[in-house]
Design a protein around this motif. Structure first.
Motif, mmCIF file in Angstrom:
data_model
loop_
_atom_site.group_PDB
_atom_site.id
_atom_site.type_symbol
_atom_site.label_atom_id
_atom_site.label_comp_id
_atom_site.label_asym_id
_atom_site.label_seq_id
_atom_site.Cartn_x
_atom_site.Cartn_y
_atom_site.Cartn_z
ATOM 1 N N THR A 390 -0.653 21.621 -0.276
ATOM 2 C CA THR A 390 -1.322 20.676 0.423
ATOM 3 C C THR A 390 -0.225 19.424 0.750
ATOM 4 O O THR A 390 0.549 19.187 0.008
ATOM 5 N N ARG A 391 -0.677 18.561 1.494
ATOM 6 C CA ARG A 391 0.022 17.356 1.793
ATOM 7 C C ARG A 391 0.014 16.580 0.175
ATOM 8 O O ARG A 391 1.194 15.990 -0.020
ATOM 9 N N PHE A 394 2.405 18.601 -1.967
ATOM 10 C CA PHE A 394 3.701 19.057 -1.812
ATOM 11 C C PHE A 394 4.522 17.820 -2.264
ATOM 12 O O PHE A 394 4.573 16.969 -2.264
ATOM 13 N N SER A 395 5.874 18.393 -2.801
ATOM 14 C CA SER A 395 6.966 17.276 -3.298
ATOM 15 C C SER A 395 8.209 17.990 -2.702
ATOM 16 O O SER A 395 8.440 19.436 -2.717
ATOM 17 N N VAL B 65 3.186 21.499 6.045
ATOM 18 C CA VAL B 65 3.205 20.219 5.331
ATOM 19 C C VAL B 65 4.384 19.683 5.191
ATOM 20 O O VAL B 65 5.274 20.175 4.804
ATOM 21 N N ASN B 67 6.689 16.315 4.370
ATOM 22 C CA ASN B 67 7.112 15.382 3.294
ATOM 23 C C ASN B 67 8.435 14.458 3.827
ATOM 24 O O ASN B 67 9.245 15.079 4.380
#
Lengths: 453, 145
Positions: A390-391, A394-395, B65, B67
């Motif tokens: 998920t947002r 997540f990395s 998703v 980033n």
């Protein structure tokens, strides 16, 4: 049991401990009614939840005049144990409790069952009768490879074996090399473990050049705690030349030794002078006549610590009609094919999808989309949990994601006591559904199965 | 002096990278450079594009998703020892490199090192103090053309 019986039971086809299995039906019913009346009185007096439910229905202990009157009584369920966690359904002072056992709850916490000295003896009696029914005798060397501890498998069979006078090897689960070494060196004649673990032992043995028929002395296997099939039974028996027996039980009712199959293999005889079985319609909860399929319900007629009144097992079975060729008068249940809830049995451990949810929620307060995939690697069950990234989770850093995978794995393991394989998947890739059942994909063969412990 | 890098989660499965690139291509977004970090199970795609806001938007619309992280781009001479000079400067500051990747421009003899530092500001100060060329977005994308 007296020493006389120990010394002379070696060759008797019917072990003395099995005598109640052959009780005349009328006397058995009279005994059951007498015990039921005592139980209802005890529970009514000491368990507030049940008393409130009986009062609500206007049922008092003295209304139980025949065995059929059991239908007047309220049911108990796993959720009742959860809602009153840990001791809410105990019917005796803590002073009388001598041992706890725990089983999977449906959320993060287990359910707790308290056993009095009496309960341990009742349970031991069930396990002794289960083993005696298998043909186990005091001359046997019995290797108990079920887990010892909060799980009832190890200690249950241990007490059963000791009660019969067997030489018990309390090795507990795991450490396959040592299991095989001691099994061969000591000449184990009875093995008690999950059927899949025994298949694993056979496999690992083969890799070391061990032929069970040639190198081992095992005559009987007492297998339970998970679903297994007639195909597995045939495979075990042809590979090893042993008798593979099916034992059934559950922690809430005692543990293993509630029922066991006889050599006729029609079904599993229930030690119903202690564990009174009913089959009810899982929807309407109406009792069903013998022979009809429905949900299996047990009443622990003689237990005093955490007695269960009409406990819904969620196992789907039927009570077999007609006399068993073995001559036992106690009824038999059909091997369990299905459950009326979403419980999974993985390597003998009961797992609810809701427990896995509780684990996932402990990582991030938002529940990610997930899917549980149960499969087999060789003969051992595997559990994989696919979790969408998920947002929040997540990395762009591999280490962080690997740590996330570990944290999820540990959080779930803390609750279900099994180490799951965690797979992170792309968002919006898992099927969306409302029902929990669709969250689970079970790739194991579940054609004919039974569960226990 | 920092560049926005976008990154996406990727399963290690055939065709998954294509879909991402196709999404960007359809939106007319050019990829300046891309790096893939992978484990047995999954991967992370890190991209540097000029229109990163637009890229983020179209990728999120496609269900990914995304980033966004700040990275530091440093230009070095495209010759043996070029990278060591920069790494020596970083090494002395005690700043940790979380990850890095590099690419070279075709039309001049420069290579670009892209760093993700645990303390980017300190790294940038150290690089600039040592007289190294830390690229801002404008320069980077001009050079890339």
């Amino acid at each position: 049991m007296s020493l006389y019986e120990y010394a002379h039971d070696l060759d008797t086809p019917v072990h003395p401990v099995s005598a109640p299995d052959y009780m005349p039906v009328e006397e058995l019913r009279a005994l059951q009614l007498h015990r039921l009346q005592g139980l209802v009185r005890r529970v009514y007096d000491h368990v507030p939840l049940t008393r409130a439910r009986m009062d609500e229905r206007g049922v008092r202990p003295e209304h139980i005049q025949t065995l059929k009157d059991i239908a007047l009584l309220p049911f108990m369920m796993k959720t009742d144990l959860r809602d009153t966690y840990p001791f809410g359904l105990f019917a005796c002072p803590m002073n009388d409790i001598v041992r706890f056992h725990c089983s999977s709850g449906t959320t993060g916490k287990p359910i707790v069952i308290g056993n009095t000295q009496n309960d341990i003896r009742v349970w031991q009696n069930g396990c002794m009768r289960a083993l005696a029914l298998c043909g186990v005798r005091s001359s046997d060397i019995m290797q108990v490879a079920y887990g010892y501890g909060l799980f009832t498998g190890g200690l249950g069979l241990h007490y059963g074996g000791e009660g019969l006078g067997c030489a018990v090897l309390p090795i507990s689960g795991g450490n396959t090399d040592r299991q095989l070494m001691l099994m061969r060196d000591m000449g184990t004649t009875v093995i008690a473990c999950t059927p899949s673990y025994f298949l694993h032992l056979i496999d690992e043995g083969m890799k070391k050049g061990i032929d069970f028929k040639r190198d081992m002395q095992i005559r009987h296997g007492v297998f339970g705690a998970e679903p297994w099939t007639e195909e597995m039974r045939a495979k075990i028996e042809s590979l090893t030349g042993i008798f593979a027996h099916d034992i059934y039980g559950l922690t809430e009712i005692a543990g293993p030794g509630v029922a066991n199959d006889c050599r006729c293999r029609r079904g599993l005889h229930v030690f119903e002078d202690h564990f009174y079985p009913e089959i009810v319609d899982p929807e309407t909860l109406e009792p069903l006549p013998d022979g009809e399929q429905g949900e299996l319900v047990f009443t622990t007629l003689t237990r005093t610590g955490t007695p269960m009144l009409r406990y819904r097992t969620r196992d789907i079975s039927r009570l077999l009609t007609g006399a068993c060729p073995c001559g036992r008068t106690i009824r038999a249940i059909e091997r369990i094919h299905a459950r009326s809830d979403d419980m999974l049995i993985i390597r003998g451990v009961n797992v609810f999808p809701s427990q896995i949810e509780a684990g996932l929620l402990s990582i991030d307060s938002v529940l990610p989309h997930y899917q549980i995939v149960v499969g087999k690697e060789g003969d051992l069950d595997t559990i994989e949990i696919k979790v969408e990234v998920t947002r929040e989770t997540f990395s762009d850093d591999i280490k962080t994601l690997e740590r996330l995978r570990q944290r999820i794995g540990q959080a779930v393991q803390r609750i279900i006591n099994l180490s799951p394989h965690i797979t992170l998947v792309e968002p919006h890739t898992l099927p969306r559904s409302e029902g929990k059942l669709q969250r689970v994909t079970d790739l194991r063969n579940r054609a004919v199965s039974s569960k226990g412990v | 002096m920092k560049i926005q890098q976008i990154s996406l989660f990727l399963e290690n499965k055939p065709g998954h990278l294509n879909t991402i690139c196709r999404t960007l291509a359809d939106a007319g977004i050019n990829i300046v450079t891309l790096s893939l970090a992978d484990t047995q199970q999954f991967g992370i795609v890190r991209l540097i594009v000029q229109e990163w806001q637009k890229a983020k938007e179209v990728l999120e619309q496609a269900g990914y998703v995304v980033n966004v992280r700040e990275v530091v781009a440093a230009a070095v001479a495209d010759r043996p020892g070029g990278m060591v000079e920069v790494l020596d400067i970083i090494g002395k500051t005690g700043v940790n490199i979380e990850y890095m990747y590099a690419f070279a421009f075709r039309h001049n003899a420069e290579a670009v090192l892209v760093f993700r530092f645990d303390d980017p500001d300190r790294a940038v100060r150290a690089l600039q103090a040592a007289g190294r060329d830390v690229l801002d977005a404008v320069t980077l994308f001009q050079e890339a053309k």
